[in-house]
Motif scaffolding. Structure first.
Motif, PDB file in Angstrom:
ATOM      1  N   SER A 131     124.571  -9.752  88.206  1.00  0.00           N
ATOM      2  CA  SER A 131     125.250  -8.752  87.376  1.00  0.00           C
ATOM      3  C   SER A 131     126.017  -9.408  86.237  1.00  0.00           C
ATOM      4  CB  SER A 131     126.208  -7.906  88.216  1.00  0.00           C
ATOM      5  OG  SER A 131     127.423  -8.597  88.419  1.00  0.00           O
ATOM      6  N   SER A 135     124.600  -7.463  80.091  1.00  0.00           N
ATOM      7  CA  SER A 135     125.770  -6.900  79.427  1.00  0.00           C
ATOM      8  C   SER A 135     126.008  -5.465  79.899  1.00  0.00           C
ATOM      9  CB  SER A 135     125.579  -6.946  77.912  1.00  0.00           C
ATOM     10  OG  SER A 135     124.519  -6.115  77.536  1.00  0.00           O
ATOM     11  N   SER A 136     127.228  -5.015  79.714  1.00  0.00           N
ATOM     12  CA  SER A 136     127.612  -3.710  80.250  1.00  0.00           C
ATOM     13  C   SER A 136     126.804  -2.572  79.624  1.00  0.00           C
ATOM     14  CB  SER A 136     129.102  -3.486  80.032  1.00  0.00           C
ATOM     15  OG  SER A 136     129.408  -3.618  78.661  1.00  0.00           O
ATOM     16  N   GLY A 140     125.425   0.971  81.108  1.00  0.00           N
ATOM     17  CA  GLY A 140     126.255   2.010  80.487  1.00  0.00           C
ATOM     18  C   GLY A 140     125.610   3.379  80.414  1.00  0.00           C
ATOM     19  N   GLN A 143     125.550   4.962  83.855  1.00  0.00           N
ATOM     20  CA  GLN A 143     126.927   4.991  84.338  1.00  0.00           C
ATOM     21  C   GLN A 143     127.644   6.205  83.751  1.00  0.00           C
ATOM     22  OE1 GLN A 143     130.281   2.337  83.024  1.00  0.00           O
ATOM     23  NE2 GLN A 143     129.512   1.081  84.690  1.00  0.00           N
ATOM     24  N   SER A 166     134.425  -4.559  88.777  1.00  0.00           N
ATOM     25  CA  SER A 166     133.988  -5.591  87.841  1.00  0.00           C
ATOM     26  C   SER A 166     133.863  -6.909  88.588  1.00  0.00           C
ATOM     27  CB  SER A 166     134.935  -5.692  86.647  1.00  0.00           C
ATOM     28  OG  SER A 166     135.963  -6.578  86.929  1.00  0.00           O
TER      29      SER A 166
ATOM     30  N   THR B  44     127.013  -0.157  88.682  1.00  0.00           N
ATOM     31  CA  THR B  44     126.189  -1.205  88.085  1.00  0.00           C
ATOM     32  C   THR B  44     124.770  -1.225  88.648  1.00  0.00           C
ATOM     33  OG1 THR B  44     128.168  -2.543  87.751  1.00  0.00           O
ATOM     34  CG2 THR B  44     126.062  -3.676  87.564  1.00  0.00           C
TER      35      THR B  44
END
Lengths: 291, 312
Positions: A131, A135-136, A140, A143, A166, B44
């Protein structure tokens, strides 16, 4: 031994030409000045009175330093229809809740992944390492859907909850526990009849202070800068950084106030970092990624 | 006696039984990891893996999704000029900023490694400070301000190099290099700190041994002693550099706007924002994030391979 070795303080000093030393020092100095110049300039701008802000060409120093810009900033802020203190509260609330959650969940998980050989712990840790590699933005998209479906639209929890999971702080802590806590030490506590949670809390945690300080600082830095978010529409839920950026959008006449706001947003993380620097570096010593 | 019995029992267990036995024995491990893991999966793991499937549908959050095969990907690569621009810009940014920030953070860490500890702590702060706040780049809006009171314009005009102020962030040819400079300025982050710590951790005795073995200058020492000794640190900071190099859109947005003039500096992050946040076309947006995902996996595999050659 035919090779000549220079020594300093009774130790071998290695392969250092003085020309190289000087070159490196010079290069480092130039780079340092380049890095520092923008920060220096914003500090100077924030202390300039109005007439000096409009000198041509702009000066790198201030003749009559004043705190007027900081006063102006707070006046501008108090004109907004949501009290300024509300923005400060929101930022502090988000920062505190996010950091506390990440610390509690992250350190429990890091400890278990490091010291309890339950089936699947290796797989979980690999997921966490992977992870870090994306990149986020990749997560995203969906999410956003998940947070919306969970009913967190227009709620600060949409910002807080994802930071609880995180992975960077957890990763650093797990590596630090691996390197600094021996299983034998925990074994003796377990033999004395301490439960796993107790061992975690009273044996492991006090020994990994640098790691949890690092996690706190990492999380703090990220959250302190929370700006406008697609999740938050209500004005009274918005953050300090957002409020500051609204001042910025008014253009050149407010340059002094904007510089003042940048200084304020910068000064807090800098203080936090200075206080915790040695602990962070100590944590980073075990950050290596095995493959 | 009882111990012997247990060993026998273990021998008779199948693999599944043995795993189940361990799971029961270490169940507290699950209690401790599960709160984090639930959130980690929700925010995630599931979003990343689900996007692979959603990418093959036309899901828009309101209607039931239909399976559309490779349609989204075909549209992306053949009918979406903006996507091609965004893809090119993203890769270009990553190719410059990723290795650039990585090399810069290692070289600076290497330079300051032999300083006195107190000086080193101060120099570390100077180099690390720009990355401390996500908003520090607003400073550059005043340094490169579009009127004569901006620092750069003011001095260029004063020296007679230009006649009229340049509108830096509205001019196509400047947006790209300026955004790269700003992101390099901000790129000395956690990976930089890791490099500092990694260099400190190399055993001094190894340097002394290497000097006796005939290593004659600091470059050889770097290549044959220092780098091989901190491969794991190098891997960690490389991973962070790559992630940083792809998470780039924010700087462009706040300096040049979204979309920036002439779509210079328009990245996949912007394109993602357009299709997920603004248009709610989550099937299409998932296809974009899947492409981004593949690029990042590829970049990580490449760096892994490159690092395996260090010190050889």
């Amino acid at each position: 031994m035919s090779k000549k070795l220079r020594t300093r303080r009774h130790r071998v000093v290695l392969n250092r030409s003085s020309g190289g030393d000087m070159g490196i020092t010079l290069l480092l100095f130039i780079l340092g000045v380049i890095m520092f110049l923008p920060l220096y300039y914003v500090l100077i701008q924030s202390l300039k009175p109005l007439d000096e802000l409009f000198y041509y060409p702009p000066k790198f120093y201030v003749i009559n330093p004043t705190f007027q810009n900081f006063a102006d900033l707070f006046n501008l802020m108090s004109e907004s229809w949501v009290p300024f203190s509300r923005y400060i509260f929101n930022t502090v609330y988000i920062t505190f809740m996010g950091t506390a959650g990440n610390l509690i969940l992250g350190s429990l998980c890091a400890y278990a992944l490091s010291k309890i050989p339950f089936p699947g712990h290796g797989f979980f840790f690999q997921l966490i390492v992977k992870s870090l590699m994306i990149s986020s933005a990749v997560a995203g998209t969906l999410q956003f859907v998940i947070l919306t479906k969970l009913g967190f639209m227009d709620s600060q929890w949409a910002i807080i909850l994802p930071t609880w999971a995180s992975t960077l702080g957890l990763y650093l802590m797990k590596q630090f526990i691996d390197a600094n806590i021996s299983t034998e030490m925990l074994e003796s506590a377990r033999l004395d009849g301490a439960g796993e949670f107790r061992t975690f809390w009273s044996i492991a945690m006090p020994l990994v202070k640098p790691a949890w300080l690092t996690l706190i600082v990492q999380s703090f830095q990220g959250l302190w800068n929370t700006g406008a978010s697609i999740f938050i529409q209500s004005e009274d839920l918005k953050t300090l950084n957002y409020a500051m950026s609204q001042v910025l959008s008014a253009g050149i006449v407010r340059q002094g106030a904007v510089s003042a706001s940048t200084v304020i947003m910068l000064i807090v993380p800098i203080i936090v970092f200075v206080v915790s620097q040695s602990n962070i570096i100590e944590t980073m010593a075990t950050s290596g990624m095995k493959d | 006696m009882s111990k012997k019995k247990e060993t026998v029992a273990v021998h008779n267990m199948s693999k599944a039984q043995w795993t189940w036995h361990l799971m029961k024995q270490y169940k507290v491990g699950y209690f401790m990891t599960i709160p984090f893991m639930i959130l980690f999966f929700a925010f995630t793991v599931i979003p990343v893996f689900a996007s692979v499937f959603v990418a093959f549908t036309d899901w828009n959050l309101l209607q039931t999704p239909n399976f559309v095969g490779f349609q989204n990907f075909i549209t992306l690569f053949l009918n979406d000029d903006l996507f091609i621009i965004a893809l090119k810009n993203t890769i270009l940014f990553a190719v410059v900023v990723g290795p650039g920030s990585y090399i810069m953070s290692f070289v600076i860490a290497w330079f300051i490694n032999e300083l006195d500890p107190k000086v080193r702590a101060f120099v570390t702060l100077v180099f690390y400070a720009p990355s401390l706040t996500g908003s520090a780049y607003t400073i550059f809006q005043y340094i490169f301000s579009s009127d004569a009171y901006g620092l750069v314009n003011g001095w260029l005009m004063n020296f007679g190099l230009i006649d009229a102020p340049i509108r830096w962030f509205q001019t196509e040819q400047y947006i790209f290099p300026l955004c790269i400079i700003i992101s390099l300025w901000m790129s000395l982050n956690t990976g930089f700190l890791a490099s500092i710590a990694g260099l400190q951790g190399v055993d001094r005795a190894q340097y002394e041994a290497a000097a006796v073995d005939g290593i004659t200058n600091r470059w050889q020492e770097l290549w044959y002693v220092t780098l091989p000794n901190m491969k794991e640190t190098l891997m960690f900071s490389a991973v962070l550099s790559i992630t940083g190099a792809f998470g780039f859109g924010g700087i462009v947005t706040s300096m040049a706007g979204d979309p920036p003039t002439g779509y210079v500096g328009y990245t996949l992050t912007h394109h993602l924002g357009e299709y997920s946040g603004a248009r709610m076309e989550f099937g299409y947006a998932s296809a974009i994030s899947f492409v981004l995902f593949l690029i990042q996996i590829g970049a990580n595999m490449a760096i892994n391979r490159a690092l395996s050659k260090v010190g050889k």
